[in-house]
Design a protein around this motif. Structure first.
Motif, PDB file in Angstrom:
ATOM      1  N   ASP A 196     -48.874  44.806 -16.353  1.00  0.00           N
ATOM      2  CA  ASP A 196     -49.674  43.693 -16.871  1.00  0.00           C
ATOM      3  C   ASP A 196     -49.499  42.438 -16.022  1.00  0.00           C
ATOM      4  OD1 ASP A 196     -50.593  45.236 -19.008  1.00  0.00           O
ATOM      5  OD2 ASP A 196     -48.752  44.856 -20.114  1.00  0.00           O
ATOM      6  N   ILE A 197     -48.246  42.159 -15.684  1.00  0.00           N
ATOM      7  CA  ILE A 197     -47.972  40.978 -14.865  1.00  0.00           C
ATOM      8  C   ILE A 197     -48.599  41.160 -13.478  1.00  0.00           C
ATOM      9  CG2 ILE A 197     -46.089  39.795 -13.629  1.00  0.00           C
ATOM     10  CD1 ILE A 197     -46.295  38.869 -16.437  1.00  0.00           C
TER      11      ILE A 197
ATOM     12  N   GLU B 220     -51.300  45.395 -27.384  1.00  0.00           N
ATOM     13  CA  GLU B 220     -50.135  45.785 -26.577  1.00  0.00           C
ATOM     14  C   GLU B 220     -49.975  44.888 -25.352  1.00  0.00           C
ATOM     15  OE1 GLU B 220     -50.182  49.913 -25.480  1.00  0.00           O
ATOM     16  OE2 GLU B 220     -50.317  50.541 -27.569  1.00  0.00           O
ATOM     17  N   THR B 221     -51.099  44.624 -24.682  1.00  0.00           N
ATOM     18  CA  THR B 221     -51.034  43.805 -23.469  1.00  0.00           C
ATOM     19  C   THR B 221     -50.602  42.378 -23.828  1.00  0.00           C
ATOM     20  OG1 THR B 221     -52.833  45.116 -22.595  1.00  0.00           O
ATOM     21  CG2 THR B 221     -52.320  43.097 -21.421  1.00  0.00           C
TER      22      THR B 221
ATOM     23  N   PRO C  22     -43.982  37.188 -23.634  1.00  0.00           N
ATOM     24  CA  PRO C  22     -42.645  36.710 -23.244  1.00  0.00           C
ATOM     25  C   PRO C  22     -42.543  36.358 -21.765  1.00  0.00           C
ATOM     26  CG  PRO C  22     -42.559  39.007 -24.010  1.00  0.00           C
ATOM     27  CD  PRO C  22     -43.986  38.602 -23.967  1.00  0.00           C
ATOM     28  N   GLN C  23     -43.552  36.728 -20.983  1.00  0.00           N
ATOM     29  CA  GLN C  23     -43.414  36.569 -19.532  1.00  0.00           C
ATOM     30  C   GLN C  23     -44.164  35.383 -18.959  1.00  0.00           C
ATOM     31  OE1 GLN C  23     -42.536  39.907 -17.325  1.00  0.00           O
ATOM     32  NE2 GLN C  23     -43.544  41.324 -18.690  1.00  0.00           N
ATOM     33  N   ILE C  24     -45.059  34.812 -19.742  1.00  0.00           N
ATOM     34  CA  ILE C  24     -45.792  33.680 -19.162  1.00  0.00           C
ATOM     35  C   ILE C  24     -45.694  32.449 -20.062  1.00  0.00           C
ATOM     36  CG2 ILE C  24     -47.408  35.184 -17.959  1.00  0.00           C
ATOM     37  CD1 ILE C  24     -49.529  34.417 -19.913  1.00  0.00           C
ATOM     38  N   HIS C  25     -45.844  31.311 -19.463  1.00  0.00           N
ATOM     39  CA  HIS C  25     -45.902  30.090 -20.261  1.00  0.00           C
ATOM     40  C   HIS C  25     -46.990  29.177 -19.702  1.00  0.00           C
ATOM     41  CE1 HIS C  25     -42.625  27.676 -17.870  1.00  0.00           C
ATOM     42  NE2 HIS C  25     -43.669  27.936 -17.160  1.00  0.00           N
ATOM     43  N   GLY C  26     -47.041  27.976 -20.236  1.00  0.00           N
ATOM     44  CA  GLY C  26     -48.087  27.072 -19.787  1.00  0.00           C
ATOM     45  C   GLY C  26     -49.376  27.304 -20.570  1.00  0.00           C
TER      46      GLY C  26
ATOM     47  N   GLU D 203     -51.817  29.339 -20.169  1.00  0.00           N
ATOM     48  CA  GLU D 203     -52.182  30.735 -20.450  1.00  0.00           C
ATOM     49  C   GLU D 203     -51.457  31.255 -21.690  1.00  0.00           C
ATOM     50  OE1 GLU D 203     -51.458  29.647 -17.459  1.00  0.00           O
ATOM     51  OE2 GLU D 203     -52.926  30.413 -16.018  1.00  0.00           O
TER      52      GLU D 203
ATOM     53  N   ARG E  42     -46.937  42.263 -24.517  1.00  0.00           N
ATOM     54  CA  ARG E  42     -46.104  42.392 -23.315  1.00  0.00           C
ATOM     55  C   ARG E  42     -46.154  41.135 -22.445  1.00  0.00           C
ATOM     56  NH1 ARG E  42     -46.949  47.974 -22.975  1.00  0.00           N
ATOM     57  NH2 ARG E  42     -48.803  47.712 -21.723  1.00  0.00           N
ATOM     58  N   LEU E  43     -47.334  40.475 -22.436  1.00  0.00           N
ATOM     59  CA  LEU E  43     -47.462  39.298 -21.562  1.00  0.00           C
ATOM     60  C   LEU E  43     -46.802  38.051 -22.152  1.00  0.00           C
ATOM     61  CD1 LEU E  43     -51.127  39.499 -20.183  1.00  0.00           C
ATOM     62  CD2 LEU E  43     -49.012  39.688 -18.879  1.00  0.00           C
TER      63      LEU E  43
ATOM     64  N   PHE F 292     -55.246  39.148 -10.353  1.00  0.00           N
ATOM     65  CA  PHE F 292     -56.494  38.485 -10.737  1.00  0.00           C
ATOM     66  C   PHE F 292     -56.477  37.017 -10.315  1.00  0.00           C
ATOM     67  CE2 PHE F 292     -58.991  35.884 -13.545  1.00  0.00           C
ATOM     68  CZ  PHE F 292     -60.218  36.507 -13.508  1.00  0.00           C
TER      69      PHE F 292
ATOM     70  N   ARG G 206     -35.497  34.556 -16.972  1.00  0.00           N
ATOM     71  CA  ARG G 206     -34.886  33.307 -17.400  1.00  0.00           C
ATOM     72  C   ARG G 206     -33.411  33.487 -17.738  1.00  0.00           C
ATOM     73  NH1 ARG G 206     -36.287  30.400 -23.090  1.00  0.00           N
ATOM     74  NH2 ARG G 206     -35.478  32.383 -23.797  1.00  0.00           N
TER      75      ARG G 206
ATOM     76  N   GLU H 152     -35.283  32.915 -29.585  1.00  0.00           N
ATOM     77  CA  GLU H 152     -36.489  32.931 -28.749  1.00  0.00           C
ATOM     78  C   GLU H 152     -37.342  31.681 -28.972  1.00  0.00           C
ATOM     79  OE1 GLU H 152     -37.074  34.943 -26.379  1.00  0.00           O
ATOM     80  OE2 GLU H 152     -35.695  36.599 -26.792  1.00  0.00           O
TER      81      GLU H 152
ATOM     82  N   ALA I 220     -57.388  38.950 -18.407  1.00  0.00           N
ATOM     83  CA  ALA I 220     -56.980  38.028 -17.344  1.00  0.00           C
ATOM     84  C   ALA I 220     -58.125  37.080 -16.996  1.00  0.00           C
ATOM     85  CB  ALA I 220     -56.552  38.819 -16.112  1.00  0.00           C
TER      86      ALA I 220
ATOM     87  N   LYS J 118     -39.171  33.824 -15.032  1.00  0.00           N
ATOM     88  CA  LYS J 118     -40.003  34.285 -16.150  1.00  0.00           C
ATOM     89  C   LYS J 118     -39.422  33.737 -17.442  1.00  0.00           C
ATOM     90  CE  LYS J 118     -41.258  38.733 -14.098  1.00  0.00           C
ATOM     91  NZ  LYS J 118     -41.087  40.180 -14.227  1.00  0.00           N
ATOM     92  N   PRO J 119     -40.211  33.303 -18.392  1.00  0.00           N
ATOM     93  CA  PRO J 119     -41.666  33.266 -18.370  1.00  0.00           C
ATOM     94  C   PRO J 119     -42.201  32.203 -17.418  1.00  0.00           C
ATOM     95  CG  PRO J 119     -40.857  32.218 -20.382  1.00  0.00           C
ATOM     96  CD  PRO J 119     -39.668  32.782 -19.678  1.00  0.00           C
ATOM     97  N   PHE J 120     -43.286  32.525 -16.757  1.00  0.00           N
ATOM     98  CA  PHE J 120     -43.845  31.577 -15.803  1.00  0.00           C
ATOM     99  C   PHE J 120     -45.320  31.344 -16.103  1.00  0.00           C
ATOM    100  CE2 PHE J 120     -44.168  35.807 -13.856  1.00  0.00           C
ATOM    101  CZ  PHE J 120     -45.539  35.894 -13.675  1.00  0.00           C
ATOM    102  N   SER J 121     -45.814  30.260 -15.515  1.00  0.00           N
ATOM    103  CA  SER J 121     -47.241  30.005 -15.630  1.00  0.00           C
ATOM    104  C   SER J 121     -47.903  30.605 -14.394  1.00  0.00           C
ATOM    105  CB  SER J 121     -47.494  28.501 -15.694  1.00  0.00           C
ATOM    106  OG  SER J 121     -48.781  28.221 -15.215  1.00  0.00           O
TER     107      SER J 121
ATOM    108  N   LEU K  52     -52.273  40.562 -13.808  1.00  0.00           N
ATOM    109  CA  LEU K  52     -52.580  39.145 -14.064  1.00  0.00           C
ATOM    110  C   LEU K  52     -52.443  38.320 -12.779  1.00  0.00           C
ATOM    111  CD1 LEU K  52     -53.217  36.967 -16.160  1.00  0.00           C
ATOM    112  CD2 LEU K  52     -50.794  36.774 -16.625  1.00  0.00           C
TER     113      LEU K  52
END
Lengths: 125, 356
Positions: A13-14, B78-79, B85-89, B91, B82-83, A20, A87, B160, B51, A107-110, A17
């Motif tokens: 997924d990452i 599901e996606t 916890p991995q992204i911030h900001g 999005e 999963r995403l 993209f 992190r 968290e 995305a 991670k987590p990252f923008s 993303l």
């Protein structure tokens, strides 16, 4: 000229993303799901990418090992490398820099931040 | 005759039940497999669309979610999960709105948290760890304490969410009454909380370590082994008492923990390391030898102790310590066991030199 980026990241997924986001910003992107495939590609290819994004935790060969191999090879040694670290593993940042990472993102990252950092790391044409 | 008939009918009945259960299991498995396959098939398209929408100012999640088929809906869920916890900001905010559009609203999570269904409660807590629903966190703290896995998940939610209650309430939820050992997930959560804020754990450990089950005490000691930077050695004096604990596992864990804080002279001096070289437990003695090497204290004592060391592995650790510290001359008139161990360590040393 289109800039090319290699991403080694086992999280599909990452990977998708980031691909993209980078493609939307005009980059050519090649992806790998493990470190071994990434370093094999870099060693065999005639056209080196402009930058490599490496996740630390990957199967077969982790990001640090790939980074070490990149820095050990004359033809690859100058490649800018952006590390993606978790992190909870701040030590990875130190280790990444010690092994020659150009920059890191935790991670987590923008995704926008990753793109901005990649643009900053590449010399302007 | 009647007894035989009864046995035949019982066998037929039992066989039918087994056949029925087997068939039902097979049908459920096939259906689940087909569903999983459908989700996998649509996932690449769904992830690309997700995305793309994340990149838009208005992703119009509600409209999109309404059009999704069940496999697509599962792929999105599901996606998203999963995403998150991995992204911030920006999005991340948009992803949270997507989760809301999927129906995981604060109201729904609060209802699930208040139910007595373990699956619903854990599912709600797992979402809550990824989302920012403060009111639902309060509900979790009020209602989710009824079993260990629920308490652990609630503590994780606090962590968290960067909730300031994690350092106290989180630790309390994890340790509870100190009767049940933590799960791996619980231990990981305790470590993550304590590595940032160890003070509360140290204060309750000082007060209650005698009441905890051995397994819990060992887990706490193990966590503290990894928290060096934030821990004041003066807050560890209670661990010295654990060196006299009746359980060798606790004594070993206590010594391993203290070994990590050996940089503090006061604490180092307080450990009666010589006594531990004669501990009845080989495991404790192995760690004691190792500690001698790390603290580089009175190696003569190690030279003497390995002479009579009955445990092969402990003797090996002791001899390795001596070698590493430059005592590479084999003592004269050593017992056969020590001679053997010494030769082994010399061979190890030679192999390392050859590799280099």
């Amino acid at each position: 000229m289109t800039r090319s980026i290699v991403i080694a990241e086992d999280d599909e997924d990452i990977q998708q993303l980031l691909t993209f986001k980078l493609q939307a910003n005009g980059f050519d992107v090649t992806t790998f799901e493990d470190g071994r495939a990434c370093i094999d590609h870099l060693q065999e290819t005639d056209e080196l990418p402009d930058l490599v994004v490496l996740d630390v935790m990957m199967p077969r060969m982790d990001g640090f090992q790939v980074l070490e191999r990149i820095r050990d090879e004359d033809t690859l040694a100058d490649l800018p490398v952006l590390m993606l670290t978790a992190r909870s593993r701040e030590d990875d940042v130190v280790e990444g820099f010690e092994r020659g990472a150009t920059d890191y993102v935790t991670k987590p990252f923008s995704p926008n931040e990753v793109v901005a950092r990649i643009k900053r790391m590449l010399p302007s044409t | 005759m009647e007894a035989i008939t009864l046995v035949v009918w019982a066998t037929i009945g039992l066989g039918s039940v087994v056949l029925l259960v087997g068939t039902a299991t097979l049908v459920v498995s096939v259906r689940k497999q087909r569903k999983a396959h459908h989700v996998e098939v649509v996932k690449p398209v769904i992830t690309a669309e997700l995305a793309s929408r994340l990149d838009e100012d208005d992703p119009s999640w509600n409209d999109w979610v309404e059009e999704l088929s069940p496999p697509e809906w599962s792929a999105v869920r599901e996606t998203g999960k999963r995403l998150l916890p991995q992204i911030h900001g920006g999005e991340r905010t948009k992803l949270q709105q997507l989760v809301y559009a999927l129906g995981f609203t604060p109201e729904r999570l609060r209802n699930d948290l208040e139910s007595d269904n373990l699956y619903l409660t854990l599912r709600a807590l797992s979402w809550l760890a990824l989302l920012e629903y403060p009111s639902a966190v309060d509900t979790a703290l009020r209602t989710c304490t009824w079993n260990q896995s629920v308490r652990t998940a609630t503590a994780r939610v606090l962590f968290e969410n960067d909730d300031p209650r994690a350092k106290r309430t989180g630790v309390d939820l994890l340790l509870w009454e100190g009767r049940e050992p933590l799960s791996i997930f619980g231990l990981d959560t305790l470590y993550r909380i304590v590595i940032r804020k160890p003070e509360y754990l140290l204060s309750i450990a000082n007060e209650k370590h005698g009441e905890w089950e051995d397994a819990v005490l060992i887990q706490v000691l193990t966590v503290l082994q990894h928290c060096q930077s934030g821990v004041s050695p003066s807050s560890l004096t209670w661990i010295l008492f654990c060196l006299d604990h009746e359980s060798p596992e606790v004594r070993a864990a206590a010594l391993s923990t203290l070994a990590e804080y050996g940089w503090n002279q006061q604490l180092r001096d307080a450990v009666e390391i010589e006594d531990l070289l004669t501990d009845p437990s080989p495991k404790v003695r192995r760690i004691a030898y190792d500690v001698y090497g790390r603290w580089n204290t009175n190696l003569e004592r190690v030279v003497t102790a390995v002479q009579d060391e009955p445990d092969d592995l402990a003797r090996l650790v002791g001899v390795r310590v001596l070698h590493t510290q430059g005592r590479q001359k084999r003592p004269a008139n050593s017992p056969e066991a020590l001679e053997r161990t010494w030769r082994w360590v010399e061979a190890e040393h030679t192999a390392v030199l050859e590799d280099a």
